[in-house]
Scaffold this active site. Structure first.
Site: not given
Length: 485
Positions: A54, A127, A337
């Site tokens: 990303h 997504n 993350y």
């Protein structure tokens, strides 16, 4: 009107910003030229590590407004009243390529929403597809390595891409999505967003529900063919960024309607396939869409680096009434993350303006670390419990507990009666029109035919045959024709 004075970073006025200090006219430069050294040193440090995935992204601010009552399913504060508005920041992205990659490429798109709620920031990190390629996070580094640039050739290699998929039959569903018409959105405004994972909602009575999020674009779905995308990417590699920026600047504010599918928690164990499997969707006939509210983007960031590149989303940023499910991929992302942002931005990244709470104040005992800016005052203690009126725990869990049993160890996901890696890929293929199927087959064959090993091709063809006999036959014939040319 007098102009503002240019200063160094310490605030001293700069006498000359056109010429470096030297030892005489034409002589060597001086180490004492603090302004020159400061400019060069800062320039060397302007970039930070880009995201491994990303990396290439765009973002905008806006709001989310509740349009329908969902208090029977969750007691989340930002969802408790029809008409309530919550400020948001949304980041869109491609997945596999680097920060310098083009926007108009065949790749999933990230769709991450940060809700600045009165009970803390809630990050919904999804997504533009409702499914993914794998179902266990232990395979995520391997999968991404196969999709990234090869260590030797420095480019994405079909051999690597399809070799991984050959050994991951569960990827067939997402491969069908990716290689179909929706594999290249025309813009970020013209695509849906999905939470993809299964999450848990808990109502005020403590009842638990599992949910899936669907953001349906109100601009309509628009996609590019491979040929159109190649042309767009050549003309403007930042085409999606350009489109989003210019639309908002001219007052055309993109919006999405949020729906959820809701499954009572008690139904999960006996559902015909694993409801926590990220490679599968829940059929709408089983769990229909329920409207929740409207997401609108109406303000561009003032600085892309400060507000888009430094935006940090983490699926473990929950608020009361919302929590995780046993989805293995989600469980892995709860750590990965946040850890990525601590590496890229530092442990105090949550104090950056784009990441800090806006409708409440963060109160905790975290201190110090690189670039710490919130000391919390001279009288605030950095330990708990204390006798100095420091913040205390609530004793109220954010979400309902999950029942577990069995032995520790490495386990495959529990099998349900209809678990299958190919059935939903076949259903997706059969939903397509004749023209859509032809484009899907052409896209797959154009890539798969470049693979150098026959055994890798055969393994992938077997997956398409298992999904649907016609699907497999058409891909096989198309690959054969291209390899014979």
């Amino acid at each position: 009107m007098s102009k503002r004075v240019l200063t160094t970073e310490s605030g001293a006025p700069v006498a000359d910003n056109q010429n470096s200090a030297s030892a005489g006219v034409g002589g060597p430069l001086l180490l004492q030229d603090q302004h020159l050294l400061e400019k060069l040193a800062r320039f060397n440090r302007e970039r930070i590590p880009e995201r491994v995935v990303h990396a290439r992204g765009s973002g905008a601010y806006g709001h989310f407004e509740v349009t329908d009552d969902v208090t029977g399913f969750t007691h989340a504060d930002f969802l408790d009243t029809v008409g309530k508005r919550t400020e948001v920041f949304v980041r869109f992205s491609t997945v596999a390529d680097s920060l310098g990659g083009a926007d108009a490429v065949r790749d999933p798109r990230g769709f991450a929403v940060k809700f600045y709620t009165a009970e803390g920031n809630y990050d919904l990190v999804g997504n533009n597809t409702p499914v993914f390629f794998i179902k266990d996070p232990i395979k995520f580094p391997d999968f991404i390595h196969s999709q990234k640039r090869d260590p030797f050739t420095g480019r994405q290699e079909p051999d690597n891409v399809w070799d991984f998929w050959a050994h991951a039959p569960e990827a067939t569903h997402q491969v069908t999505w990716l290689m179909g018409d929706r594999g290249i959105p025309a813009s970020y405004r013209h695509m849906n967003g999905y939470g993809s994972h299964t999450y848990q909602w808990t109502n005020a009575e403590g009842e638990a529900f599992f949910v899936k999020y669907h953001f349906k674009t109100n601009q309509g779905i628009r996609c590019l063919s491979s040929e159109q995308a190649a042309e767009v990417a050549g003309q403007d590699p930042a085409s999606h960024q350009t489109d989003l920026l210019q639309a908002i600047e001219r007052g055309v504010h993109p919006s999405w309607t949020l729906y959820v599918q809701v499954m009572p928690a008690a139904e999960a164990a006996d559902y015909r396939f694993n409801p926590f499997d990220l490679t599968k969707v829940w059929p709408h006939k089983d769990y229909p869409l329920r409207r929740v509210g409207r997401l609108v983007l109406d303000r561009n960031p003032d600085n892309v680096f400060a507000e888009v590149e430094q935006a940090a989303f983490s699926p473990n940023n929950f608020v009361p009434g919302i929590g995780p499910s046993p989805d293995k991929m989600l469980q892995g992302r709860l750590f990965a993350y946040a850890d990525a942002h601590r590496y890229r931005l530092g442990v105090n990244h949550t104090q950056l303006a784009v990441n800090a709470p806006r409708a409440t104040t963060a109160r905790n005992y975290g201190r110090d670390g690189l670039m710490a800016s919130n000391s919390q005052g001279r009288y605030a203690k950095n330990y708990e419990p204390n006798s100095y009126d420091g913040p205390v725990e609530t004793g109220r869990p954010l979400s309902a507990p999950l029942a577990v049993s069995g032995w520790t160890g490495t386990h495959e996901a529990p099998q349900h009666t209809k678990d299958d890696d190919f059935f939903q890929a076949g259903e997706l293929y059969r939903l397509m029109s004749a023209e859509e199927r032809s484009r899907l087959v052409a896209n797959i064959a154009g890539s798969l035919s470049q693979v150098s090993r026959d055994d890798v091709i055969e393994k992938n063809l077997a997956h398409f045959h298992a999904a649907d006999p016609e699907y497999g036959k058409r891909v096989e014939e198309a690959v054969r024709a291209l390899r014979e040319d």
